[in-house]
Write a protein that holds these residues in place. Structure first.
Motif, PDB file in Angstrom:
ATOM      1  N   HIS A 117       0.853  -1.190   0.000  1.00 27.14           N
ATOM      2  CA  HIS A 117       0.000   0.000   0.000  1.00 27.14           C
ATOM      3  C   HIS A 117       0.889   1.240   0.000  1.00 27.14           C
ATOM      4  O   HIS A 117       1.869   1.309   0.745  1.00 27.14           O
ATOM      5  CB  HIS A 117      -0.887   0.024   1.241  1.00 27.14           C
ATOM      6  N   ARG A 118       0.514   2.217  -0.785  1.00 24.26           N
ATOM      7  CA  ARG A 118       1.293   3.453  -0.852  1.00 24.26           C
ATOM      8  C   ARG A 118       0.459   4.617  -0.338  1.00 24.26           C
ATOM      9  O   ARG A 118      -0.706   4.763  -0.685  1.00 24.26           O
ATOM     10  CB  ARG A 118       1.748   3.724  -2.283  1.00 24.26           C
ATOM     11  N   PHE A 119       1.094   5.444   0.513  1.00 23.95           N
ATOM     12  CA  PHE A 119       0.477   6.666   1.005  1.00 23.95           C
ATOM     13  C   PHE A 119       1.404   7.818   0.636  1.00 23.95           C
ATOM     14  O   PHE A 119       2.414   8.051   1.309  1.00 23.95           O
ATOM     15  CB  PHE A 119       0.283   6.618   2.526  1.00 23.95           C
ATOM     16  N   GLY A 120       1.088   8.503  -0.452  1.00 23.45           N
ATOM     17  CA  GLY A 120       1.981   9.552  -0.918  1.00 23.45           C
ATOM     18  C   GLY A 120       3.290   8.931  -1.375  1.00 23.45           C
ATOM     19  O   GLY A 120       3.321   8.034  -2.213  1.00 23.45           O
ATOM     20  N   LYS A 121       4.382   9.361  -0.781  1.00 24.28           N
ATOM     21  CA  LYS A 121       5.699   8.839  -1.138  1.00 24.28           C
ATOM     22  C   LYS A 121       6.100   7.635  -0.291  1.00 24.28           C
ATOM     23  O   LYS A 121       7.146   7.026  -0.530  1.00 24.28           O
ATOM     24  CB  LYS A 121       6.757   9.943  -0.992  1.00 24.28           C
ATOM     25  N   ALA A 122       5.286   7.323   0.712  1.00 26.93           N
ATOM     26  CA  ALA A 122       5.652   6.253   1.656  1.00 26.93           C
ATOM     27  C   ALA A 122       4.790   5.014   1.452  1.00 26.93           C
ATOM     28  O   ALA A 122       3.662   5.083   0.954  1.00 26.93           O
ATOM     29  CB  ALA A 122       5.498   6.755   3.085  1.00 26.93           C
ATOM     30  N   HIS A 123       5.343   3.860   1.835  1.00 27.17           N
ATOM     31  CA  HIS A 123       4.590   2.614   1.855  1.00 27.17           C
ATOM     32  C   HIS A 123       4.055   2.365   3.267  1.00 27.17           C
ATOM     33  O   HIS A 123       4.687   2.748   4.258  1.00 27.17           O
ATOM     34  CB  HIS A 123       5.477   1.431   1.449  1.00 27.17           C
ATOM     35  N   ASP A 124       2.928   1.705   3.342  1.00 25.10           N
ATOM     36  CA  ASP A 124       2.398   1.256   4.621  1.00 25.10           C
ATOM     37  C   ASP A 124       3.267   0.082   5.093  1.00 25.10           C
ATOM     38  O   ASP A 124       3.380  -0.922   4.391  1.00 25.10           O
ATOM     39  CB  ASP A 124       0.948   0.813   4.435  1.00 25.10           C
ATOM     40  N   PRO A 125       3.866   0.184   6.286  1.00 23.20           N
ATOM     41  CA  PRO A 125       4.784  -0.890   6.731  1.00 23.20           C
ATOM     42  C   PRO A 125       4.106  -2.060   7.429  1.00 23.20           C
ATOM     43  O   PRO A 125       4.754  -3.060   7.717  1.00 23.20           O
ATOM     44  CB  PRO A 125       5.692  -0.154   7.721  1.00 23.20           C
ATOM     45  N   HIS A 126       2.799  -1.994   7.699  1.00 23.15           N
ATOM     46  CA  HIS A 126       2.133  -2.968   8.572  1.00 23.15           C
ATOM     47  C   HIS A 126       1.736  -4.243   7.835  1.00 23.15           C
ATOM     48  O   HIS A 126       0.598  -4.724   7.930  1.00 23.15           O
ATOM     49  CB  HIS A 126       0.900  -2.335   9.209  1.00 23.15           C
ATOM     50  N   VAL A 127       2.684  -4.827   7.125  1.00 24.19           N
ATOM     51  CA  VAL A 127       2.379  -5.955   6.238  1.00 24.19           C
ATOM     52  C   VAL A 127       1.963  -7.218   6.994  1.00 24.19           C
ATOM     53  O   VAL A 127       1.317  -8.099   6.411  1.00 24.19           O
ATOM     54  CB  VAL A 127       3.578  -6.277   5.321  1.00 24.19           C
ATOM     55  N   TRP A 128       2.312  -7.341   8.261  1.00 27.51           N
ATOM     56  CA  TRP A 128       2.024  -8.577   9.005  1.00 27.51           C
ATOM     57  C   TRP A 128       0.519  -8.794   9.193  1.00 27.51           C
ATOM     58  O   TRP A 128       0.097  -9.889   9.553  1.00 27.51           O
ATOM     59  CB  TRP A 128       2.734  -8.577  10.364  1.00 27.51           C
ATOM     60  N   PHE A 129      -0.308  -7.780   8.941  1.00 23.87           N
ATOM     61  CA  PHE A 129      -1.746  -7.967   9.103  1.00 23.87           C
ATOM     62  C   PHE A 129      -2.391  -8.673   7.916  1.00 23.87           C
ATOM     63  O   PHE A 129      -3.566  -9.030   7.975  1.00 23.87           O
ATOM     64  CB  PHE A 129      -2.435  -6.632   9.386  1.00 23.87           C
ATOM     65  N   ASP A 130      -1.647  -8.874   6.846  1.00 28.47           N
ATOM     66  CA  ASP A 130      -2.059  -9.787   5.781  1.00 28.47           C
ATOM     67  C   ASP A 130      -1.205 -11.034   5.973  1.00 28.47           C
ATOM     68  O   ASP A 130       0.001 -11.020   5.717  1.00 28.47           O
ATOM     69  CB  ASP A 130      -1.808  -9.157   4.407  1.00 28.47           C
ATOM     70  N   VAL A 131      -1.810 -12.097   6.455  1.00 24.59           N
ATOM     71  CA  VAL A 131      -1.047 -13.296   6.819  1.00 24.59           C
ATOM     72  C   VAL A 131      -0.286 -13.852   5.615  1.00 24.59           C
ATOM     73  O   VAL A 131       0.822 -14.369   5.757  1.00 24.59           O
ATOM     74  CB  VAL A 131      -1.970 -14.364   7.446  1.00 24.59           C
ATOM     75  N   ALA A 132      -0.852 -13.716   4.415  1.00 28.99           N
ATOM     76  CA  ALA A 132      -0.167 -14.208   3.217  1.00 28.99           C
ATOM     77  C   ALA A 132       1.119 -13.431   2.949  1.00 28.99           C
ATOM     78  O   ALA A 132       2.130 -14.000   2.515  1.00 28.99           O
ATOM     79  CB  ALA A 132      -1.097 -14.118   2.002  1.00 28.99           C
ATOM     80  N   LEU A 133       1.115 -12.132   3.215  1.00 24.46           N
ATOM     81  CA  LEU A 133       2.330 -11.335   3.051  1.00 24.46           C
ATOM     82  C   LEU A 133       3.363 -11.711   4.111  1.00 24.46           C
ATOM     83  O   LEU A 133       4.569 -11.718   3.841  1.00 24.46           O
ATOM     84  CB  LEU A 133       2.012  -9.836   3.139  1.00 24.46           C
ATOM     85  N   TRP A 134       2.893 -12.017   5.302  1.00 22.35           N
ATOM     86  CA  TRP A 134       3.824 -12.420   6.372  1.00 22.35           C
ATOM     87  C   TRP A 134       4.446 -13.784   6.053  1.00 22.35           C
ATOM     88  O   TRP A 134       5.570 -14.070   6.457  1.00 22.35           O
ATOM     89  CB  TRP A 134       3.112 -12.435   7.715  1.00 22.35           C
ATOM     90  N   HIS A 135       3.720 -14.593   5.326  1.00 20.73           N
ATOM     91  CA  HIS A 135       4.248 -15.867   4.820  1.00 20.73           C
ATOM     92  C   HIS A 135       5.469 -15.586   3.931  1.00 20.73           C
ATOM     93  O   HIS A 135       6.502 -16.269   4.032  1.00 20.73           O
ATOM     94  CB  HIS A 135       3.142 -16.568   4.026  1.00 20.73           C
ATOM     95  N   THR A 136       5.368 -14.564   3.077  1.00 18.41           N
ATOM     96  CA  THR A 136       6.496 -14.171   2.223  1.00 18.41           C
ATOM     97  C   THR A 136       7.675 -13.705   3.053  1.00 18.41           C
ATOM     98  O   THR A 136       8.837 -14.029   2.754  1.00 18.41           O
ATOM     99  CB  THR A 136       6.065 -13.051   1.247  1.00 18.41           C
ATOM    100  N   ALA A 137       7.404 -12.948   4.108  1.00 16.10           N
ATOM    101  CA  ALA A 137       8.478 -12.515   5.012  1.00 16.10           C
ATOM    102  C   ALA A 137       9.153 -13.712   5.664  1.00 16.10           C
ATOM    103  O   ALA A 137      10.376 -13.727   5.857  1.00 16.10           O
ATOM    104  CB  ALA A 137       7.920 -11.571   6.077  1.00 16.10           C
ATOM    105  N   GLY A 138       8.361 -14.744   5.987  1.00 10.38           N
ATOM    106  CA  GLY A 138       8.921 -15.958   6.573  1.00 10.38           C
ATOM    107  C   GLY A 138       9.860 -16.677   5.622  1.00 10.38           C
ATOM    108  O   GLY A 138      10.920 -17.171   6.026  1.00 10.38           O
TER     109      GLY A 138
END
Length: 300
Positions: A117-138
Motif C-alpha cells: 500500500h502506498r500513502f503519498g511517497k511512503a509505503h504502509d509498513p504494517h504488512v504482518w496484518f495480511d497473513v499471506a504477506l507475512w508468509h512471504t516474510a517468513g
C-alpha cells in the motif's frame, strides 16, 4: 619421551577439534526489531538461533529510539532483521551504518511492490496484518538463516515448512471468521491506520484516526469525518490499540454517544506490538487470532 610428545599432540588435536565443534554448534546470534519478526525467527530457527527482539510489549516502533544497550546488542549480532518500509523510522540510519559491517535485512524486501500500500511517497509498513504477506516474510527469513548457517539448512527448512503451513491455515481461518460480520458493519476503526493490509486481505473497510504512523498528527476535521461515518453506517464499536494512547478514541466514543447513538470500545487490538511473552497473544498467530476474535465479536 617420544610417546609422551605423541600423547600430548593427540590431546591438543582433540582439544582443537572439540573447540571447533563447539564454535560450529554455537547458535546464530539474531537481533530483531519487533516481536513479530522475532517470532518468525524463533519458529524457523528454534534452538539454532539465539534471538533478541528490541521492542517489547506495548512499544510503538514508529517512535522508538535505540538505547545504548540496543546498539551494543546490534553490534554483537551475527544477523539483524528489521521490518523496513520506515516502520522503525528513527532507527533507519543505524541500520544503514551497520549494514556496511554485517548482515542487516528488511524482512519486507521480497514482497511484490504491487501488493504494498502506498500513502503519498511512503509505503504502509504494517504488512504482518495480511497473513499471506507475512508468509512471504517468513520465506525471506528462512533464506537468510540458511545463507548464514548453511550446515543447519535441513533443520531450518523442516521448521519453516511446518510453521508456514500453520500460517496458510491461519489465513483461511481469518477469512472465515470475518465473513460472519454483515457487510454493512464490516468497518474497522482504530487509533492509527495500521490495519490497511488486513482490510484488503479480508474484505473490511478500515479507518484510522491517525495516518499509517503514530507520529502523524490529526485534527478536528479527522474526528468529524470519523464521527459522520459512524453515525451514517450505524457502526457499533471502535477499537483501541495496545501500543497507542487510548484517550483520543475514547473522546470520539463520548462525542457519538452524546448525539444519542450507542458506540462502544469494542476491545483492545495488538497492532505494532504483540502481547506478553508466555501468553497466546505473545506469539504472532495468537496475536492475529485475538484481534480477529475481538473484531468479530464486537461487530457481528
Amino acid at each position: 619421551m617420544h610417546n609422551l610428545w605423541k600423547k600430548s599432540w593427540l590431546i591438543g588435536l582433540v582439544y582443537i577439534l572439540g573447540w571447533q565443534s563447539y564454535a560450529f554448534a554455537k547458535p546464530l546470534n539474531v537481533v530483531t526489531t519487533t516481536g513479530m519478526i522475532g517470532d518468525l525467527v524463533l519458529n524457523i530457527g528454534q534452538e539454532h538461533v539465539e534471538m533478541t527482539a528490541l521492542m517489547g510489549v506495548g512499544v510503538d516502533p514508529h517512535l522508538y529510539k535505540a538505547t545504548h544497550g540496543d546498539l551494543r546488542r546490534l553490534q554483537q549480532a551475527d544477523v539483524i532483521f528489521y521490518n523496513g518500509l520506515h516502520l522503525e523510522g528513527k532507527m533507519q540510519e543505524v541500520f544503514e551504518k551497520l549494514a556496511r559491517k554485517k548482515p542487516v535485512y528488511a524482512v519486507t524486501q521480497n514482497i511484490d511492490e504491487h501488493r504494498l500500500h502506498r500513502f503519498g511517497k511512503a509505503h504502509d509498513p504494517h504488512v504482518w496484518f495480511d497473513v499471506a504477506l507475512w508468509h512471504t516474510a517468513g520465506l525471506f527469513v528462512l533464506e537468510k538463516l540458511i545463507q548464514h548457517d548453511p550446515q543447519n539448512e535441513t533443520f531450518y527448512r523442516q521448521n519453516a515448512a511446518q510453521y508456514l503451513k500453520r500460517l496458510s491455515e491461519l489465513d483461511h481461518w481469518v477469512k472465515r471468521q470475518v465473513s460472519q460480520i454483515p457487510k454493512q458493519q464490516r468497518v474497522l476503526i482504530t487509533a492509527h491506520d495500521a490495519f490497511g493490509y488486513f482490510g484488503t486481505a479480508y474484505d473490511m473497510e478500515v479507518r484510522g484516526l491517525q495516518g499509517i504512523s503514530t507520529a502523524t498528527e490529526f485534527g478536528l476535521h479527522d474526528i468529524k469525518a470519523l464521527k459522520e461515518l459512524i453515525l451514517s453506517r450505524k457502526i457499533k464499536a471502535v477499537f483501541v490499540e495496545s501500543s497507542v494512547p487510548k484517550r483520543f478514541l475514547k473522546s470520539l466514543v463520548a462525542g457519538v454517544n452524546e448525539v444519542g447513538q450507542p458506540l462502544n470500545i469494542g476491545g483492545e487490538l495488538y497492532s505494532d506490538a504483540m502481547g506478553l511473552s508466555g501468553t497466546p497473544e505473545g506469539t504472532y498467530i495468537g496475536m492475529v487470532k485475538h484481534n480477529v476474535n475481538v473484531i468479530v465479536q464486537a461487530l457481528k
